[in-house]
Design a protein around this motif. Sequence first.
Motif, PDB file in Angstrom:
ATOM      1  N   ILE A   1       0.842  -1.203   0.000  1.00  0.00           N
ATOM      2  CA  ILE A   1       0.000   0.000   0.000  1.00  0.00           C
ATOM      3  C   ILE A   1       0.875   1.250   0.000  1.00  0.00           C
ATOM      4  CG2 ILE A   1      -1.765   1.287   1.261  1.00  0.00           C
ATOM      5  CD1 ILE A   1      -2.784  -1.334   0.050  1.00  0.00           C
TER       6      ILE A   1
ATOM      7  N   HIS B   1       2.752   1.460  -3.410  1.00  0.00           N
ATOM      8  CA  HIS B   1       1.778   1.836  -4.440  1.00  0.00           C
ATOM      9  C   HIS B   1       1.491   3.332  -4.405  1.00  0.00           C
ATOM     10  CE1 HIS B   1      -2.350   2.533  -5.881  1.00  0.00           C
ATOM     11  NE2 HIS B   1      -2.138   1.534  -6.718  1.00  0.00           N
TER      12      HIS B   1
ATOM     13  N   CYS C   1      -8.875  -0.028  -0.125  1.00  0.00           N
ATOM     14  CA  CYS C   1      -7.714  -0.221   0.753  1.00  0.00           C
ATOM     15  C   CYS C   1      -6.557   0.718   0.394  1.00  0.00           C
ATOM     16  CB  CYS C   1      -7.233  -1.668   0.687  1.00  0.00           C
ATOM     17  SG  CYS C   1      -6.580  -2.150  -0.940  1.00  0.00           S
ATOM     18  N   LEU C   2      -6.604   1.374  -0.757  1.00  0.00           N
ATOM     19  CA  LEU C   2      -5.477   2.171  -1.238  1.00  0.00           C
ATOM     20  C   LEU C   2      -5.364   3.519  -0.527  1.00  0.00           C
ATOM     21  CD1 LEU C   2      -5.784   1.524  -5.094  1.00  0.00           C
ATOM     22  CD2 LEU C   2      -4.255   0.398  -3.452  1.00  0.00           C
TER      23      LEU C   2
ATOM     24  N   ARG D   1     -10.390   0.530  -5.401  1.00  0.00           N
ATOM     25  CA  ARG D   1     -10.023  -0.365  -4.301  1.00  0.00           C
ATOM     26  C   ARG D   1      -9.876   0.459  -3.017  1.00  0.00           C
ATOM     27  NH1 ARG D   1      -9.116  -5.653  -6.683  1.00  0.00           N
ATOM     28  NH2 ARG D   1     -10.512  -5.407  -8.446  1.00  0.00           N
TER      29      ARG D   1
ATOM     30  N   ASP E   1      -7.392  -0.291  -9.732  1.00  0.00           N
ATOM     31  CA  ASP E   1      -6.402   0.726  -9.370  1.00  0.00           C
ATOM     32  C   ASP E   1      -5.236   0.168  -8.561  1.00  0.00           C
ATOM     33  OD1 ASP E   1      -7.646   2.789 -10.704  1.00  0.00           O
ATOM     34  OD2 ASP E   1      -8.755   3.506  -8.948  1.00  0.00           O
ATOM     35  N   ASP E   2      -5.400  -1.011  -7.975  1.00  0.00           N
ATOM     36  CA  ASP E   2      -4.280  -1.574  -7.207  1.00  0.00           C
ATOM     37  C   ASP E   2      -3.316  -2.366  -8.087  1.00  0.00           C
ATOM     38  OD1 ASP E   2      -5.715  -3.858  -7.740  1.00  0.00           O
ATOM     39  OD2 ASP E   2      -5.980  -4.473  -5.656  1.00  0.00           O
TER      40      ASP E   2
END
Length: 474
Positions: free
Chosen positions: A32, A35, A332-333, A330, A438-439
């Motif tokens: 994360i 990224h 989580c990003l 996503r 997106d991840d």
Amino acid sequence: MEKEESAHKTLRLRAFLREYYALHGYVPKQFISFHAGQIEEPDWASVDAHVWKRASEEARALELGSQTAAEALDLAIATLQNDHDDTILIGGPPCQAYSLVGRARSRGKVDYVPEDDERHYLFREYIRVLDKLRPAAFVMENVKGMLSSTVKSRLVFEMLMEDLSSLGTGHGHHYELRSILVENGKAKLQEPKKSSDFVVHADAFGVPQRRHRVIIVGIRSDLAKQADLAAIPICAKTNTVADVIGSLPQLRSGISRGKDDVKTWRSEVQKAAQLLTNLYDREETETLRAVFASIVEGIDSGEAPSLRASAQLPNEYGQSVDELLGWIERPCLDGISQHETRGHMRSDLGRYLFCSAFGQALGYSPKAADFPVELYPNHRNWHTGIFNDRFRVQLAKEASTTVTSHISKDGHYFIHPDPMQCRSLTVREAARLQTFPDDYLFLGNRTQQYVQVGNAVPPYLARQIAALVLKALS
């Protein structure tokens, strides 16, 4: 299997994340942060050595057709057959020899002999694996140009069909071939009547891109009799360029030569917009003139974008009820990755601005004949038809044209629809048009990232085809 180094690294990292998530139920925090651009790429083996080993075994840096690759494949096949009752084979041989662009380039090479181009025959390596593995089903993908590509006056597609039909002769089950039919928001596997039945239109599956590919599904004959070929619902919504990239942060283009700062960029864009405003100061071109004038006004008022890169998450990110955006975003990003513009020549800024404004005002991308003389590029053959589509804007209210690896060379075919941004698409925007979540991070330099995006099968399409195959086998 992937021979290109940066693409292999991308696939290996993706395999690592998939394995890690399956084991732990979440994505590692190091990814994360990496990224989002907050840290350098970690040593993934130190994050989880066991998972990294598994990922390295799954994603192989090998060239299809080589002896090393053949030996690795044979070993993998033996292991699979020992560990699993049934398998599914998915793949597509390298397609440069079949693509219309690739064939045009090859014809321009001195002493090019199609029969000697081994890429024409790499589909036979896929056939070899298929024959050894004997999976329950297979999915084979390639470019539409494969249908018309010839070697020794024979269609490559005919050779492929012959080889697929001969599988199982004398020792077991053959494969029944199916094409994919889309009707009334549903898709199903059907017996093909002609070669064009194998052409799949990605936009019919909700992909915001007019991408046509040959996809062949084969089901082993002992399973085909009981296969469930009933239609299943698909995402039939017509998604547009604006639907998937409209929410991303606005960016200005870069300037490839000379000073590259906001002040210089604003001055160049304003100068071009003012020129076009004056050129189209006629009643019959009032719609276009209004767009050009609004750009001048926007720059004067400070509304034009100032950043070349942004990792900022859009407002309400991850909360969309839209099916495709729910797949792409996503939660989580911590940020958007690879949303950075490249530099453009100053002389091209005016052409980009003209194209995007033209598309916004008139609803189609301009041809060479639509350009004002003042924006003609320095090409002797500008009006011969060769450069008719040299500059192409992706229209906001329609699906995009096919995202190809050529986007890595220049942005002329992939101009952003917003005239105020005056630029080509970023890697992330191209990836969204291809429906990558997106991840999904593309490794390598920016040119390599664009190539990976352009060479891919849209994941959102692949997922729906997987659902079809699963239903048939279940």
